[in-house]
Design a protein around this motif. Structure first.
Motif, PDB file in Angstrom:
ATOM      1  N   UNK A  64      39.390  41.486  40.429  1.00  0.00           N
ATOM      2  CA  UNK A  64      40.794  41.345  40.815  1.00  0.00           C
ATOM      3  C   UNK A  64      40.948  40.213  41.829  1.00  0.00           C
ATOM      4  N   UNK A  65      40.044  40.171  42.784  1.00  0.00           N
ATOM      5  CA  UNK A  65      40.112  39.147  43.832  1.00  0.00           C
ATOM      6  C   UNK A  65      39.911  37.766  43.228  1.00  0.00           C
ATOM      7  N   UNK A  66      38.924  37.618  42.347  1.00  0.00           N
ATOM      8  CA  UNK A  66      38.684  36.331  41.687  1.00  0.00           C
ATOM      9  C   UNK A  66      39.913  35.902  40.888  1.00  0.00           C
ATOM     10  N   UNK A  67      40.572  36.853  40.230  1.00  0.00           N
ATOM     11  CA  UNK A  67      41.749  36.532  39.435  1.00  0.00           C
ATOM     12  C   UNK A  67      42.908  36.073  40.330  1.00  0.00           C
ATOM     13  N   UNK A  68      43.094  36.736  41.450  1.00  0.00           N
ATOM     14  CA  UNK A  68      44.163  36.358  42.380  1.00  0.00           C
ATOM     15  C   UNK A  68      43.948  34.944  42.900  1.00  0.00           C
ATOM     16  N   UNK A  69      42.712  34.635  43.247  1.00  0.00           N
ATOM     17  CA  UNK A  69      42.394  33.323  43.798  1.00  0.00           C
ATOM     18  C   UNK A  69      42.394  32.252  42.714  1.00  0.00           C
ATOM     19  N   UNK A  70      42.033  32.653  41.505  1.00  0.00           N
ATOM     20  CA  UNK A  70      41.990  31.693  40.406  1.00  0.00           C
ATOM     21  C   UNK A  70      40.760  30.818  40.426  1.00  0.00           C
ATOM     22  N   UNK A  71      39.699  31.332  41.048  1.00  0.00           N
ATOM     23  CA  UNK A  71      38.464  30.559  41.138  1.00  0.00           C
ATOM     24  C   UNK A  71      37.291  31.515  41.175  1.00  0.00           C
ATOM     25  N   UNK A  72      36.197  31.099  40.553  1.00  0.00           N
ATOM     26  CA  UNK A  72      34.982  31.910  40.587  1.00  0.00           C
ATOM     27  C   UNK A  72      35.144  33.182  39.783  1.00  0.00           C
ATOM     28  N   UNK A  73      34.146  34.017  39.878  1.00  0.00           N
ATOM     29  CA  UNK A  73      34.169  35.284  39.185  1.00  0.00           C
ATOM     30  C   UNK A  73      33.774  36.384  40.139  1.00  0.00           C
ATOM     31  N   UNK A  74      33.616  37.594  39.623  1.00  0.00           N
ATOM     32  CA  UNK A  74      33.262  38.725  40.477  1.00  0.00           C
ATOM     33  C   UNK A  74      32.003  38.512  41.303  1.00  0.00           C
ATOM     34  N   UNK A  75      30.983  37.936  40.710  1.00  0.00           N
ATOM     35  CA  UNK A  75      29.729  37.734  41.454  1.00  0.00           C
ATOM     36  C   UNK A  75      29.904  36.727  42.582  1.00  0.00           C
ATOM     37  N   UNK A  84      29.229  37.332  46.567  1.00  0.00           N
ATOM     38  CA  UNK A  84      28.392  36.496  47.434  1.00  0.00           C
ATOM     39  C   UNK A  84      29.147  36.068  48.684  1.00  0.00           C
ATOM     40  N   UNK A  85      30.419  35.735  48.512  1.00  0.00           N
ATOM     41  CA  UNK A  85      31.243  35.358  49.666  1.00  0.00           C
ATOM     42  C   UNK A  85      31.334  36.533  50.640  1.00  0.00           C
TER      43      UNK A  85
END
Length: 102
Positions: free
Chosen positions: A29-40, A44-45
């Motif tokens: 969900x967080x990756x989708x909101x940001x529009x960058x990267x994926x769950x992994x 890592x962040x």
């Protein structure tokens, strides 16, 4: 090194800082909101969260199926579950109940 990466990292921290007590979001969900990267990448962040759980409550981030990630960096999976349960998050068969998702 790409200067824009820093802003994406800060965006992860901003999104997570807004997850309300007693609720969770998934890494995806967080990756989708940001529009960058994926769950992994989000994981890592968060694993390197310099702000602490008061400002960036990374314990409120779980896998998309509601299970906890084994690599919780701030005390292990047991500590993460304890923190969530103390906030009223409900677990069933070691997974966060869907109603607890934002």
């Amino acid at each position: 090194y790409h200067g824009g990466v820093i802003s994406y990292i800060e965006q992860v921290y901003q999104v997570v800082s807004k997850v309300p007590m007693g609720k969770v979001m998934s890494y995806g969900q967080i990756a989708m909101i940001i529009g960058y990267g994926g769950p992994r990448w989000v994981g890592k962040v968060l694993h390197n969260n310099p702000y602490g759980s008061e400002k960036v409550p990374c314990h409120r981030v779980v896998k998309s199926d509601g299970s906890l990630a084994s690599g919780y960096a701030f005390g292990g999976i047991g500590k993460q579950k304890e923190l969530l349960e103390n906030e009223g998050v409900v677990f069933e068969k070691e997974k966060v109940v869907r109603k607890c998702f934002v």
